[in-house]
Design a protein around this motif. Structure first.
Motif, short mmCIF file in Angstrom:
data_model
loop_
_atom_site.label_atom_id
_atom_site.label_comp_id
_atom_site.label_asym_id
_atom_site.label_seq_id
_atom_site.Cartn_x
_atom_site.Cartn_y
_atom_site.Cartn_z
N UNK A 1 27.22 43.37 -23.32
CA UNK A 1 25.87 42.80 -23.21
C UNK A 1 25.72 42.65 -21.75
N UNK A 2 26.54 43.04 -21.05
CA UNK A 2 26.34 43.10 -19.62
C UNK A 2 25.55 41.57 -19.03
N UNK A 3 26.20 40.64 -19.62
CA UNK A 3 26.01 39.15 -19.41
C UNK A 3 26.99 38.19 -19.08
N UNK A 4 26.62 37.00 -18.92
CA UNK A 4 27.31 35.90 -19.01
C UNK A 4 27.20 35.06 -20.35
N UNK B 1 27.78 25.09 -36.59
CA UNK B 1 26.85 25.63 -35.86
C UNK B 1 26.65 25.21 -34.60
N UNK B 2 26.63 26.54 -33.66
CA UNK B 2 26.63 26.42 -32.27
C UNK B 2 25.39 27.08 -31.83
N UNK B 3 24.95 26.71 -30.48
CA UNK B 3 24.15 27.46 -29.89
C UNK B 3 24.89 28.52 -28.62
N UNK B 4 24.37 29.71 -28.45
CA UNK B 4 24.92 30.41 -27.75
C UNK B 4 23.74 30.99 -26.70
N UNK B 5 24.31 30.84 -25.22
CA UNK B 5 23.26 31.36 -24.48
C UNK B 5 23.79 32.61 -23.51
N UNK B 6 22.82 33.61 -23.40
CA UNK B 6 23.27 34.90 -22.79
C UNK B 6 22.52 35.07 -21.64
N UNK B 7 23.10 35.23 -20.28
CA UNK B 7 22.26 35.39 -19.00
C UNK B 7 22.80 36.70 -18.63
N UNK C 1 18.65 43.71 -22.16
CA UNK C 1 19.73 43.09 -22.94
C UNK C 1 19.51 43.17 -24.31
N UNK C 2 18.37 42.63 -24.85
CA UNK C 2 17.78 42.65 -26.24
C UNK C 2 18.32 43.71 -27.08
N UNK D 1 18.55 34.84 -23.40
CA UNK D 1 18.53 34.82 -24.85
C UNK D 1 19.21 33.57 -25.35
N UNK D 2 18.79 33.07 -26.30
CA UNK D 2 19.59 32.01 -27.00
C UNK D 2 19.85 32.31 -28.54
N UNK D 3 20.64 31.96 -29.12
CA UNK D 3 21.02 32.09 -30.73
C UNK D 3 21.49 30.62 -31.33
N UNK D 4 21.06 30.42 -32.36
CA UNK D 4 21.67 29.18 -33.16
C UNK D 4 22.52 29.89 -34.40
#
Length: 436
Positions: free
Chosen positions: A262-265, A276-282, A293-294, A409-412
């Motif tokens: 995804x070429x991101x952190x 359940x976790x939240x993931x953040x993509x920068x 990135x989307x 971007x964030x995902x739960x």
């Protein structure tokens, strides 16, 4: 003698009548029981499709939901452009699944292809099992899901479906305002008041409304310290300010690193005692639009990144991320997205086939609504001191600094099934509401 013979004959006749009546009652009871068994037997509803199971989901089933979720997010994200947005793909998937159970003909085939369903029995088994599996794995987090079908009292509903999909009900749509308020109350009750008015108008000619509501509340496994929250500019490509956000900061050992595909952190923020976790993509390139990135976000790239994180030891991280509230509502965009994914006849009054629900009058869907909201904050400032205390163990180790002060971007996500319950993007401070 004649009288005695007459009495005997009369007794025989009465006995015969009693036997016939008894047999008739027994046959009626047997027929009623057989009809009851037929109504509850899924093979009568969906012949030749196997047995209905309500255990854990088939392991091959969640990946089909994943695929739909990411495809839908990419499509709706394109519709919202570079604006911030939040959605629950699981909620939309649930309602489309509910429509599928009542569909026939070309409408059934289109939804079947869009959702990658094998057949109705398999889909219904997993639709129900997946919901209970997700709710059961929430742990200390709160996850509530409700699916309901509201049908006009003028319809004669298929008894097979009402016996196997329990929350299908008849309502009086001619009392449209009263019914609208009741549906909105049901949604508001499930979402704890977060979505108080999903439906703004309901004409008296309405014949059906298929509704899902989902609610999630989780406390971070490690809390942010509210005393460290500071105002900071949120930058948009190529680096100009879009306004000021309240930036939360936390130093801790976390699962974080590169998401190569995804070429991101990426960083994981787990919820306390939950699957359940939240993931953040920068994005690595601060000048790149979030849409780039989307476009690469799919089950393969996301799951690959999660596996990479899981295979690596946790590292010291200084994390800064906005405290925010975000709400998005979709109507025409949702219909267009589903149409582009192959679900077409469902929205066409001349082609829709929902005769699995009721044979007459004809049913179709002309309005699609989705609303989602998310609030991100410190979740309790009193316990936040524990985070700073843990950080003091790291000493001089190299620390990864992740500052989400530009589009991300964030995902739960439920980690057991890998299903994204909510997906969103934050692209500008102007789109955000202040979180309390």
């Amino acid at each position: 003698m004649a009288a005695k013979s007459l009495t005997s004959a009369l007794s025989i006749v009465l006995l015969a009548v009693a036997l016939v009546c008894g047999q008739g009652q027994q046959q009626s009871q047997q027929q009623g029981q057989q009809q009851g068994r037929q109504v509850n037997d899924i093979n009568v509803c969906f012949p030749g499709e196997g047995e209905l199971r309500f255990t854990t989901p088939d392991p091959a089933f969640p990946p089909t939901v994943e695929q739909f979720s990411y495809s839908l997010f990419r499509t709706l994200s394109a519709a919202t452009g570079e604006k911030s947005a939040i959605m629950s793909p699981y909620s939309i998937w649930s309602v489309l699944s509910l429509a599928y159970f009542g569909s026939m003909g070309s409408t059934q085939r289109e939804i079947e292809n869009a959702l990658n369903f094998a057949n109705k029995t398999h889909a219904l088994s997993n639709w129900r099992a997946l919901r209970f599996f997700l709710e059961g794995g929430a742990g200390d987090a709160e996850l509530g899901i409700a699916n309901r079908g509201y049908f006009s009292m003028q319809l004669r509903l298929n008894r097979c479906l009402t016996s196997n999909i329990f929350d299908l009900r008849l309502v009086d749509f001619t009392k449209s305002e009263e019914t609208r308020r009741q549906i909105n109350k049901d949604v508001s009750d499930t979402t704890r008041g977060r979505i108080p008015e999903l439906i703004t108008f309901l004409p008296p000619q309405t014949r059906l409304a298929l509704v899902n509501a989902i609610y999630f509340k989780g406390t971070w496994a490690s809390l942010f310290d509210a005393t460290l929250t500071r105002p900071q500019e949120f930058l948009v490509p190529p680096g100009r300010s879009s306004g000021v956000v309240q930036m939360m900061t936390r130093q801790d050992v976390m699962s974080a690193g590169e998401a190569a595909g995804l070429d991101s952190k990426m960083i994981e923020l787990p919820y306390r005692n939950s699957s359940i976790s939240m993931f953040l993509l920068l994005p690595n390139d601060p000048r790149a639009p979030i849409s780039s990135m989307v476009a690469r976000l799919n089950p393969t790239t996301f799951v690959g990144a999660v596996r990479e994180l899981a295979a690596q030891p946790q590292i010291p991280v200084t994390l800064s991320m906005p405290k925010f509230t975000l709400t998005t509502r979709y109507e025409d965009e949702l219909k267009s997205a589903l149409f582009n994914m192959g679900v077409k006849s469902l929205f066409d009054p001349s082609r829709a086939d929902l005769t699995g629900f009721a044979t007459a009058p004809p049913l179709h869907v002309d309005t699609a609504i989705h609303q989602a909201t998310v609030e991100v904050n410190e979740e309790g400032t009193v316990a936040a001191g524990a985070t700073a205390f843990i950080n003091t163990r790291f000493g001089p180790q190299k620390t990864l600094n992740l500052t989400f002060n530009r589009p991300f971007v964030f995902l739960i996500v439920d980690k057991r099934t890998r299903l994204p319950l909510f997906i969103g993007k934050v692209t500008s401070a102007a789109d955000l509401e202040k979180a309390v």
